[in-house]
Write a protein that holds these residues in place. Structure first.
Motif, PDB file in Angstrom:
ATOM      1  N   ARG A  47       0.837  -1.187   0.000  1.00 22.30           N
ATOM      2  CA  ARG A  47       0.000   0.000   0.000  1.00 22.30           C
ATOM      3  C   ARG A  47       0.879   1.247   0.000  1.00 22.30           C
ATOM      4  O   ARG A  47       1.982   1.252   0.531  1.00 22.30           O
ATOM      5  CB  ARG A  47      -0.887   0.059   1.251  1.00 22.30           C
ATOM      6  CG  ARG A  47      -2.084  -0.850   1.241  1.00 22.30           C
ATOM      7  CD  ARG A  47      -3.145  -0.395   0.246  1.00 22.30           C
ATOM      8  NE  ARG A  47      -4.362  -1.157   0.397  1.00 22.30           N
ATOM      9  CZ  ARG A  47      -4.575  -2.355  -0.104  1.00 22.30           C
ATOM     10  NH1 ARG A  47      -3.613  -2.947  -0.797  1.00 22.30           N
ATOM     11  NH2 ARG A  47      -5.729  -2.974   0.066  1.00 22.30           N
ATOM     12  N   TYR A  48       0.344   2.295  -0.613  1.00 24.77           N
ATOM     13  CA  TYR A  48       0.910   3.628  -0.472  1.00 24.77           C
ATOM     14  C   TYR A  48       0.055   4.414   0.516  1.00 24.77           C
ATOM     15  O   TYR A  48      -1.150   4.180   0.652  1.00 24.77           O
ATOM     16  CB  TYR A  48       0.916   4.375  -1.805  1.00 24.77           C
ATOM     17  CG  TYR A  48       2.194   4.230  -2.602  1.00 24.77           C
ATOM     18  CD1 TYR A  48       3.315   4.981  -2.281  1.00 24.77           C
ATOM     19  CD2 TYR A  48       2.270   3.351  -3.670  1.00 24.77           C
ATOM     20  CE1 TYR A  48       4.490   4.860  -3.013  1.00 24.77           C
ATOM     21  CE2 TYR A  48       3.438   3.221  -4.414  1.00 24.77           C
ATOM     22  CZ  TYR A  48       4.545   3.980  -4.080  1.00 24.77           C
ATOM     23  OH  TYR A  48       5.706   3.859  -4.797  1.00 24.77           O
ATOM     24  N   ALA A  49       0.673   5.352   1.183  1.00 30.20           N
ATOM     25  CA  ALA A  49      -0.022   6.332   2.001  1.00 30.20           C
ATOM     26  C   ALA A  49       0.750   7.637   1.848  1.00 30.20           C
ATOM     27  O   ALA A  49       1.781   7.678   1.162  1.00 30.20           O
ATOM     28  CB  ALA A  49      -0.070   5.896   3.464  1.00 30.20           C
ATOM     29  N   CYS A  50       0.275   8.707   2.451  1.00 30.41           N
ATOM     30  CA  CYS A  50       1.020   9.959   2.329  1.00 30.41           C
ATOM     31  C   CYS A  50       0.647  10.924   3.439  1.00 30.41           C
ATOM     32  O   CYS A  50      -0.389  10.784   4.096  1.00 30.41           O
ATOM     33  CB  CYS A  50       0.792  10.612   0.963  1.00 30.41           C
ATOM     34  SG  CYS A  50      -0.804  11.431   0.777  1.00 30.41           S
ATOM     35  N   VAL A  51       1.519  11.905   3.625  1.00 30.30           N
ATOM     36  CA  VAL A  51       1.270  13.057   4.485  1.00 30.30           C
ATOM     37  C   VAL A  51       1.412  14.286   3.600  1.00 30.30           C
ATOM     38  O   VAL A  51       2.367  14.390   2.826  1.00 30.30           O
ATOM     39  CB  VAL A  51       2.279  13.126   5.650  1.00 30.30           C
ATOM     40  CG1 VAL A  51       2.007  14.348   6.519  1.00 30.30           C
ATOM     41  CG2 VAL A  51       2.227  11.853   6.478  1.00 30.30           C
ATOM     42  N   MET A  52       0.462  15.209   3.686  1.00 30.18           N
ATOM     43  CA  MET A  52       0.503  16.403   2.848  1.00 30.18           C
ATOM     44  C   MET A  52       1.273  17.511   3.563  1.00 30.18           C
ATOM     45  O   MET A  52       0.994  17.846   4.721  1.00 30.18           O
ATOM     46  CB  MET A  52      -0.914  16.872   2.525  1.00 30.18           C
ATOM     47  CG  MET A  52      -1.743  15.840   1.780  1.00 30.18           C
ATOM     48  SD  MET A  52      -0.957  15.222   0.262  1.00 30.18           S
ATOM     49  CE  MET A  52      -0.918  16.714  -0.737  1.00 30.18           C
ATOM     50  N   LEU A  53       2.250  18.082   2.848  1.00 26.92           N
ATOM     51  CA  LEU A  53       3.139  19.096   3.411  1.00 26.92           C
ATOM     52  C   LEU A  53       3.171  20.332   2.520  1.00 26.92           C
ATOM     53  O   LEU A  53       2.869  20.263   1.323  1.00 26.92           O
ATOM     54  CB  LEU A  53       4.561  18.538   3.544  1.00 26.92           C
ATOM     55  CG  LEU A  53       4.733  17.242   4.350  1.00 26.92           C
ATOM     56  CD1 LEU A  53       6.148  16.711   4.190  1.00 26.92           C
ATOM     57  CD2 LEU A  53       4.403  17.478   5.818  1.00 26.92           C
ATOM     58  N   SER A  54       3.583  21.445   3.099  1.00 27.24           N
ATOM     59  CA  SER A  54       3.787  22.673   2.321  1.00 27.24           C
ATOM     60  C   SER A  54       5.253  23.089   2.310  1.00 27.24           C
ATOM     61  O   SER A  54       5.656  23.930   1.513  1.00 27.24           O
ATOM     62  CB  SER A  54       2.941  23.813   2.896  1.00 27.24           C
ATOM     63  OG  SER A  54       3.258  24.023   4.264  1.00 27.24           O
ATOM     64  N   ARG A  55       6.051  22.495   3.190  1.00 28.14           N
ATOM     65  CA  ARG A  55       7.484  22.789   3.237  1.00 28.14           C
ATOM     66  C   ARG A  55       8.173  21.742   4.106  1.00 28.14           C
ATOM     67  O   ARG A  55       7.510  20.948   4.785  1.00 28.14           O
ATOM     68  CB  ARG A  55       7.748  24.189   3.804  1.00 28.14           C
ATOM     69  CG  ARG A  55       7.183  24.405   5.197  1.00 28.14           C
ATOM     70  CD  ARG A  55       7.290  25.861   5.642  1.00 28.14           C
ATOM     71  NE  ARG A  55       8.654  26.246   5.914  1.00 28.14           N
ATOM     72  CZ  ARG A  55       9.212  26.231   7.128  1.00 28.14           C
ATOM     73  NH1 ARG A  55       8.509  25.840   8.188  1.00 28.14           N
ATOM     74  NH2 ARG A  55      10.455  26.607   7.300  1.00 28.14           N
TER      75      ARG A  55
ATOM     76  N   LEU B 246       1.513  22.641  -1.865  1.00 27.81           N
ATOM     77  CA  LEU B 246       1.037  21.467  -1.135  1.00 27.81           C
ATOM     78  C   LEU B 246       1.501  20.237  -1.906  1.00 27.81           C
ATOM     79  O   LEU B 246       1.201  20.098  -3.092  1.00 27.81           O
ATOM     80  CB  LEU B 246      -0.488  21.475  -1.022  1.00 27.81           C
ATOM     81  CG  LEU B 246      -1.107  20.390  -0.138  1.00 27.81           C
ATOM     82  CD1 LEU B 246      -0.713  20.593   1.322  1.00 27.81           C
ATOM     83  CD2 LEU B 246      -2.623  20.378  -0.276  1.00 27.81           C
ATOM     84  N   PHE B 247       2.239  19.373  -1.249  1.00 27.09           N
ATOM     85  CA  PHE B 247       2.769  18.202  -1.941  1.00 27.09           C
ATOM     86  C   PHE B 247       2.808  17.021  -0.976  1.00 27.09           C
ATOM     87  O   PHE B 247       2.872  17.191   0.243  1.00 27.09           O
ATOM     88  CB  PHE B 247       4.164  18.479  -2.506  1.00 27.09           C
ATOM     89  CG  PHE B 247       5.100  19.155  -1.543  1.00 27.09           C
ATOM     90  CD1 PHE B 247       5.818  18.418  -0.608  1.00 27.09           C
ATOM     91  CD2 PHE B 247       5.250  20.532  -1.558  1.00 27.09           C
ATOM     92  CE1 PHE B 247       6.670  19.035   0.284  1.00 27.09           C
ATOM     93  CE2 PHE B 247       6.105  21.167  -0.662  1.00 27.09           C
ATOM     94  CZ  PHE B 247       6.816  20.413   0.263  1.00 27.09           C
TER      95      PHE B 247
END
Length: 707
Positions: A280-288, A343-344
Motif C-alpha cells: 500500500r501507499y499512504a502519504c502526508v501532505m506538506l507545504s514545506r 502542497l505536496f
C-alpha cells in the motif's frame, strides 16, 4: 452504450472500468462483475494550431503519448514515476509529476474532457460548457461517468538532464543535509526524489537500508552546483544522462505494468522484489520541509522497519520530494482543493507477504502518517484541514478529508448527474464492516441458536470460512447464516414491519411551523453535506421520528425523554413531537431519501451514515455534523436516530416476509386517533378528503395497472 444499459439494469449489477490500469499486472480484474475495458480509446491527436493534444482515456503516458508528441517537440504535464501509469487515473486524481513545480498538477493543464454520463449521454465539458462538471472531474475521481477523451495543454520539450544514484546507509546524515541544501536553491525546473528504503534481505533474513536519489532538470545541462550536494556524497552506482530526450527518460524508467516487479529495491539495482507481495501507499501532505522534519521522518521510518522481520514485511520507504512554493500559483479551481499555496505529498510505501499481516501493516502506515503529520504541524510544515491527496490516500479515508470544503458541491453535482447511483453500486460502497452487519441482522431475525455468518459456495452448495464480527470491510460475495457449529439454524423474521410515513403534505402543518426557525438557527446548514444557503431555499427541516405517528411516539415514551425547554406550543403540544430534539436540517433531495428510510444515522458508530438503497453512495460512510450543538437540550436524541435506523433496516434489508395487514387502527396511528370514525365531522372537511384519498390509494396499490 454499455453505461446506459447498466443504468437500466438490476441495481446489484457491479462493474469496474479499466483505463490504463495504472501499473496493475496483466490480466488483473478488480471486479467479479462487468469489466468495461477502455483500451480501444487509444488515439493521440496533436493540433499544431492550438498546441492542444487529445488523448484517449485507455492510454498510458508511455509509450503512446510520449512517442506522438516527440514528433512535434512537445510534451504534456504527465506522470514520470514509472512507465506503467495510466492517463485517466492520474488525471482524475490530480497528478503530481516531475514538472509539478513548473506547471502544477496534470489536471491543471486539462482544457476539455469527453465523458459518457450515467444515463448514456455523451458530453464534452470545459470551462465554457458544463463548467461545473468540468470542475468536478478535475480531481473528483471516477464518480460522474466514464471519461473517453482528454484535451490537454502542451509545452515545448527539449533535452533534459537526469541522474540516478544509490548510496549506502552510512550516508543517511549527509543525505539529509543535501536535501536541505537543495531546498534552499528553489529552482522550479528541477525535481528530486530521495528514497530512504529499508528491506529484508531474502538470503540473510536481515534488514538492509539504502538511499536512492532520482534527480531531474528540465534542460540540457543542469545549472552548476544545483545537485552538487548529492553528487559529492560517495555513491555505489550512478546513471547520469545529459541531453537526454523525454522519450529516452521515460523509456529508462522501471516498467511495473508488465512485470509488477520494482527495480531499485536495494543498493544493488538489479535485485527485484519477489512476486506475491502485498502493498500500500499512504502519504502526508506538506507545504514545506525543515531539517528537523526530515530527520524525524528518517527516525520514525527506521523504527517502523524493525517490524519487517516479524510480520511478513519486505520493504518500507518514505519518498522525500520537495515542492516549489510557487507550484500552484496559476492553478485553476478544481474539485480537489489546492493553491495558491504549495502542497505536496510525502509518499510512504510498504510491502509485505500474507493476508494475515494486512491489519498490522495498514495500522503501521496509518500511525506513521499521523505521527509525521503532528510533528509537521509543530514545525509549521503543514496544518490541520489541508486536503489528503486522492491518489495516495489509504483505503477507508473519509472522503471529507480529501475534498474538504468542496465536498458539499461535489455531493450536489453527483446527485444531479448520477441520479440512479450507477457509478457506485451497493457493494462498491466498500465500507460496511462485519460487526455492523451482525448488528443489522440481529435487528430483524428471531432465533434461539447462537449464529454466525459463513462464506458460501452456491455452485457446490458448501459453506466456507466463518466471518466473525470485526471491523474488517465486507467483500462482495455470497454468505449464509448458520449456527456457530456450522449446522443449519432455525431462523425467523421479526413480526415488526417498517413504519409507513405519510406524504410530506400530511406530515407537517400547512402553515410554516414554529420549529423551522429554531432548527435553522441551530443548524444553518445540511447536517450531512454541509451545504449552507442564506435563504434556506435548498434546505428542509426533517422530523427524525415522523410526526404522523404521534400515538406511537407517546407509547414509546419519547415525549418523556425530551429535555427541550421551549414552550409546548412550539413543540407541537404536550407530546413535544415538534421539539428541536426531533429535528435535523437536510438538503432537499436528502430529505426525501430520509423520510423514505433510504439511509440512516447510527449513533453507536460515531453518527455514521449507512445507505440502504442505491443512489445514496455519495453520503454513505459520512458522519452527521453535530459538533456545533453543545447544549444537550437542543441536541437530537440518539434513541430517535436508532429508531429511524431500525426502520431503514426493516424496510430495505429485512426481506419480504409476511405483508402487513392494514386496518383502521394503522391509519388512526398515521393520521390521528379517530380519523376513520365515519361519524367524525372530519369527513365533511377537505382534510377528511385527503385522509380518504390516502386510504384508497393504499388499498388500490397492488391492483394498479402496469404497462
Amino acid at each position: 452504450m454499455t453505461l446506459k444499459a447498466i443504468s437500466r439494469a438490476h441495481p446489484t449489477v457491479s462493474f469496474s472500468i479499466k483505463a490504463g490500469s495504472h501499473i496493475a499486472p496483466a490480466g488483473f480484474n478488480s471486479t467479479t462483475g462487468l469489466l468495461i475495458d477502455m483500451s480501444l480509446f487509444n488515439q493521440v491527436a496533436y493540433n499544431e494550431e492550438t498546441t492542444l493534444v487529445e488523448i484517449g482515456s485507455g492510454l498510458l503516458w508511455y509509450p503512446s503519448v510520449c512517442k506522438e508528441l516527440k514528433k512535434y517537440g512537445r510534451n504534456v504535464n504527465g506522470a514520470t514515476s514509472c512507465t506503467g501509469v495510466g492517463v485517466s487515473g492520474f488525471n482524475l486524481g490530480g497528478g503530481y509529476g516531475n514538472k509539478a513545480n513548473q506547471f502544477g498538477l496534470a489536471m491543471d493543464t486539462i482544457k476539455a474532457i469527453e465523458i459518457v454520463l450515467p444515463d448514456g449521454e455523451i458530453k464534452t465539458v470545459s470551462e465554457n460548457s458544463d463548467a461545473d462538471l468540468f470542475w468536478a472531474l478535475k480531481g473528483g475521481g471516477n464518480n460522474f461517468g466514464i471519461v473517453t477523451k482528454w484535451t490537454m495543454e502542451t509545452h515545448p520539450q527539449g533535452a533534459v538532464y537526469t541522474n540516478r544514484l544509490n548510496y549506502k546507509k552510512e550516508y543517511f546524515g549527509e543525505m539529509q543535509a543535501a536535501i536541505w541544501a537543495y531546498i534552499q536553491k528553489q529552482v522550479p525546473k528541477s525535481h528530486v526524489e530521495i528514497v530512504f528504503e529499508w528491506s529484508v534481505n531474502p538470503a540473510e533474513k536481515e534488514i538492509d537500508s539504502v538511499i536512492h536519489a532520482n534527480i531531474f532538470y528540465d534542460g540540457t545541462v543542469a545549472p552548476a552546483d544545483l545537485f552538487k550536494e548529492f553528487t559529492d556524497i560517495e555513491h555505489t552506482s550512478r546513471k547520469e544522462k545529459e541531453r537526454c530526450s523525454w522519450f529516452e527518460l521515460m523509456e529508462s524508467l522501471p516498467n511495473p505494468h508488465d512485470t509488477y516487479i520494482m527495480e531499485w529495491s536495494t543498493e544493488d539495482p538489479g535485485r527485484k522484489t519477489p512476486q506475491g507481495y502485498r502493498g500500500r501507499y499512504a502519504c502526508v501532505m506538506l507545504s514545506r520541509y525543515t531539517p528537523a522534519l526530515i530527520k524525524r521522518i528518517i527516525e520514525l521510518a527506521a523504527d517502523v522497519a524493525k517490524g519487517l522481520k516479524y510480520h511478513g514485511g519486505y520493504r518500507f520507504f518514505p519518498v522525500i520530494r520537495p515542492g516549489s512554493p510557487t507550484m500552484f500559483q496559476n492553478s485553476p479551481p478544481s474539485a480537489w482543493p489546492h493553491g495558491p499555496e504549495a502542497l505536496f505529498p510525502l509518499p510512504i510505501q510498504c510491502s509485505w507477504k500474507g493476508e494475515e499481516n494486512d491489519k498490522y501493516w495498514l495500522n503501521v502506515l496509518e500511525t506513521f502518517c499521523e505521527n509525521i503529520r503532528q510533528f509537521a504541524i509543530e514545525q509549521g510544515c503543514t496544518k490541520d484541514g489541508v486536503p489528503m491527496y486522492y491518489n495516495l490516500a489509504l483505503d477507508g479515508t473519509d472522503v471529507s478529508l480529501i475534498y474538504r470544503e468542496n465536498l458539499p458541491r461535489l455531493i450536489d453535482l453527483r446527485a444531479r448527474y448520477d441520479k440512479l447511483g450507477v457509478m457506485n453500486r451497493f457493494w462498491q460502497y466498500g465500507n460496511l464492516q462485519w460487526d455492523e452487519l451482525y448488528e443489522y441482522v440481529a435487528t430483524f431475525i428471531v432465533t434461539a441458536a447462537e449464529w454466525r455468518i459463513f462464506q458460501y459456495n452456491s455452485e457446490g452448495q458448501q459453506r466456507g470460512a466463518e466471518c466473525p464480527p470485526s471491523s474488517d470491510i465486507i467483500q462482495p460475495g455470497q454468505y449464509t447464516l448458520l449456527a456457530t457449529s456450522g449446522e443449519p439454524a432455525c431462523v425467523g423474521l421479526v413480526a415488526t414491519h417498517p413504519r409507513s410515513r405519510v406524504p410530506t403534505a400530511l406530515n407537517s402543518p400547512t402553515s410554516k411551523p414554529r420549529y423551522w426557525t429554531r432548527v435553522h438557527c441551530r443548524d444553518s446548514k445540511c447536517l450531512i453535506s454541509g451545504l449552507k444557503t442564506q435563504t434556506y431555499s435548498r434546505l428542509k427541516v426533517a422530523h427524525i421520528f415522523p410526526r404522523g405517528h404521534e400515538a406511537e411516539w407517546i407509547r414509546k415514551g419519547y415525549h418523556d425523554k425530551i429535555t427541550d425547554t421551549a414552550d409546548e406550543a412550539t413543540m407541537g403540544g404536550p407530546s413535544k413531537i415538534d421539539s428541536i430534539q426531533n429535528m435535523i436540517t437536510l438538503r432537499k433531495d436528502l430529505y426525501d431519501a430520509w423520510v423514505n428510510y433510504e439511509f440512516g444515522v447510527n449513533p453507536n458508530n460515531d453518527y455514521r451514515i449507512t445507505a440502504f438503497t442505491n443512489g445514496n453512495d455519495d453520503i454513505n460512510g459520512l458522519r452527521l455534523h453535530l459538533d456545533h450543538i453543545q447544549d444537550p437540550s437542543l441536541r437530537p436524541l440518539d434513541e430517535l436516530f436508532m429508531d429511524h435506523f431500525k426502520q431503514g433496516l426493516l424496510k430495505h434489508t429485512r426481506g419480504v416476509g409476511d405483508e402487513p395487514e392494514w386496518g383502521y387502527e394503522v391509519y388512526d396511528d398515521i393520521l390521528c386517533e379517530g380519523s376513520f370514525d365515519m361519524s367524525n365531522t372530519v369527513w365533511e372537511t377537505e382534510e377528511g378528503k385527503r385522509h380518504l384519498e390516502l386510504a384508497l390509494a393504499d388499498r388500490l396499490f397492488d391492483h394498479r395497472m402496469t404497462p
